[in-house]
Structures are given as C-alpha cells and as structure tokens.
Enzyme design. Structure first.
Site, PDB file in Angstrom:
ATOM      1  N   ASN A 100      94.356 120.279  82.106  1.00 34.54           N
ATOM      2  CA  ASN A 100      95.658 120.701  82.637  1.00 34.54           C
ATOM      3  C   ASN A 100      96.289 119.574  83.447  1.00 34.54           C
ATOM      4  O   ASN A 100      95.616 118.832  84.154  1.00 34.54           O
ATOM      5  CB  ASN A 100      95.574 122.017  83.431  1.00 34.54           C
ATOM      6  N   GLN A 101      97.594 119.462  83.303  1.00 37.34           N
ATOM      7  CA  GLN A 101      98.386 118.416  83.945  1.00 37.34           C
ATOM      8  C   GLN A 101      99.496 119.094  84.746  1.00 37.34           C
ATOM      9  O   GLN A 101     100.414 119.659  84.173  1.00 37.34           O
ATOM     10  CB  GLN A 101      98.988 117.492  82.872  1.00 37.34           C
ATOM     11  N   ASN A 115     102.431 119.498  87.970  1.00 41.92           N
ATOM     12  CA  ASN A 115     103.638 118.777  88.371  1.00 41.92           C
ATOM     13  C   ASN A 115     104.188 119.406  89.634  1.00 41.92           C
ATOM     14  O   ASN A 115     104.093 120.635  89.808  1.00 41.92           O
ATOM     15  CB  ASN A 115     104.670 118.880  87.229  1.00 41.92           C
ATOM     16  N   ALA A 116     104.801 118.590  90.495  1.00 48.01           N
ATOM     17  CA  ALA A 116     105.401 119.103  91.734  1.00 48.01           C
ATOM     18  C   ALA A 116     106.458 120.158  91.405  1.00 48.01           C
ATOM     19  O   ALA A 116     106.677 121.099  92.169  1.00 48.01           O
ATOM     20  CB  ALA A 116     106.026 117.961  92.520  1.00 48.01           C
ATOM     21  N   SER A 117     107.096 120.002  90.244  1.00 47.61           N
ATOM     22  CA  SER A 117     107.967 121.058  89.734  1.00 47.61           C
ATOM     23  C   SER A 117     107.066 121.932  88.857  1.00 47.61           C
ATOM     24  O   SER A 117     106.840 121.639  87.678  1.00 47.61           O
ATOM     25  CB  SER A 117     109.107 120.435  88.921  1.00 47.61           C
ATOM     26  N   GLU A 120      94.635 123.683  77.184  1.00 49.02           N
ATOM     27  CA  GLU A 120      94.561 124.030  75.758  1.00 49.02           C
ATOM     28  C   GLU A 120      95.758 123.482  74.999  1.00 49.02           C
ATOM     29  O   GLU A 120      95.634 122.950  73.898  1.00 49.02           O
ATOM     30  CB  GLU A 120      94.515 125.560  75.578  1.00 49.02           C
ATOM     31  N   CYS A 123      95.330 131.458  78.775  1.00 48.05           N
ATOM     32  CA  CYS A 123      96.496 132.258  79.167  1.00 48.05           C
ATOM     33  C   CYS A 123      97.283 132.682  77.914  1.00 48.05           C
ATOM     34  O   CYS A 123      97.065 132.168  76.812  1.00 48.05           O
ATOM     35  CB  CYS A 123      97.388 131.470  80.130  1.00 48.05           C
ATOM     36  N   CYS A 166      99.076 129.925  75.938  1.00 48.65           N
ATOM     37  CA  CYS A 166      98.162 129.094  75.125  1.00 48.65           C
ATOM     38  C   CYS A 166      97.682 129.859  73.897  1.00 48.65           C
ATOM     39  O   CYS A 166      97.518 129.276  72.824  1.00 48.65           O
ATOM     40  CB  CYS A 166      96.978 128.621  75.966  1.00 48.65           C
TER      41      CYS A 166
END
Ligand code: THU
Length: 160
Positions: free
Chosen positions: A62-63, A65-67, A75, A112, A115
């Site tokens: 998983n990557q 982000n601040a947003s 996945e 989830c 995914c």
C-alpha cells in the site's frame, strides 16, 4: 418473495506452515514487500504477491498519501503493475498479508471491496479463477478458490 441463498466455499489453514509450499513462498514475498509499504498515516502495512502463468511474481504494497484518497491498496498496486508489465499473462494466485504498527494482527485480513472489484475484472478478462490466500501478520490463512467467492453478485463487463 423467494429467498436467495448465496454460498461461498473457503478453506482455513491453521498457519502458514499448512499451506502448499509454492503458496508459502508467495506469502513470504508478500510479507517482505508488506514491511516496506509506505503507510505513515494508517501505520497499517499490507503486502500482496501475484503468481502469473508465465511464472513471474509481481508484488505490491500500500502507498499512502497526505491527500488520503490518493493512496492505493497493496492488491491494486500489484494487479495494475502486473497488467502494465505482463498484459498477456493470467494471474493464477494472490497472497495477501497485513501488519499494523499499533497492534498485533492475528486474524486473516481480507481485501477491501474496491480491491475485490479490481481483481474480479482480471478474473473475467482471463476467464480463469484467481486463487486468493490472505492472513494477518501470523495465524490462520484463508483460501478462496476465486475472487468471485468474496464478491458475489458482481458487476462486470457483461452488464455494459
Ligand atoms: N489496505 C490495503 O492495502 N489493502 C486492503 O485490502 C485494505 C486496506 C491499506 C489501505 C491503507 O493504506 C491502509 O491499508 C489502511 O486502510
């Protein structure tokens, strides 16, 4: 009114040591990539490893982000990379494992809904089921024979 019963067949293994050796190797690759996930906000790290029919293994984590909504699950990171790198290959299996930096995750963590939807797209495209194995940091491993077992009443291209 008639009731409609939907059944899914899953298998539960007591630990990673019970799953077939080839899947164990895949799960170990998922664990390796999981620990390098970029998850500074949730501190919930997920790794996924795909086995393709050309014998390649593609991994994803998983990557974030601040947003927040701009981040992506492990996945989908893996499956979209597989689609980009090996567009002709079928996906045979996916192994998923999750670890939290805040508490121990000992129960299997299912993918989830978004995914599942992404994975079903490839199952339909290749007209071949994708086996899915998921677990927490340790403990039981759940196997489904097809993503369809985790996403009944699927919306796919047949509706379009
Ligand atoms: N996450 C995944 O990578 N896969 C899932 O199937 C569930 C959730 C990630 C997204 C987010 O970075 C973190 O876990 C917490 O939701």
């Amino acid at each position: 009114m008639k009731p409609l019963t939907i059944t899914s067949r899953l298998e539960v293994y007591e630990s990673i040591d019970e799953i077939p050796d080839s899947v164990k190797v895949l799960m170990e690759k998922a664990a390796e990539v999981r620990d390098n996930a970029y998850a500074p906000y949730s501190e919930f790290k997920v790794g996924a490893a795909l086995l393709l029919d050309n014998d390649e293994v593609v991994v994803g984590s998983n990557q974030e982000n601040a947003s927040y909504p701009s981040g992506l699950c492990a996945e989908r990171t893996a499956v979209y990379y597989a689609g980009a790198r090996y567009p002709e290959a079928d996906i045979l299996k996916i192994a998923i494992t999750a670890r939290s930096l805040k508490r121990q995750i000992l129960s299997p963590v299912p993918p989830c809904g978004a995914c599942r939807q992404a994975l079903v797209e490839y199952e339909v495209k290749q007209d071949r089921p994708i086996e899915i194995y998921f677990m927490g940091e340790s403990g039981k491993v759940v196997k489904a024979y097809s993503i369809g077992d985790l996403l009944p009443l699927v919306f796919d291209s047949s509706w379009l």
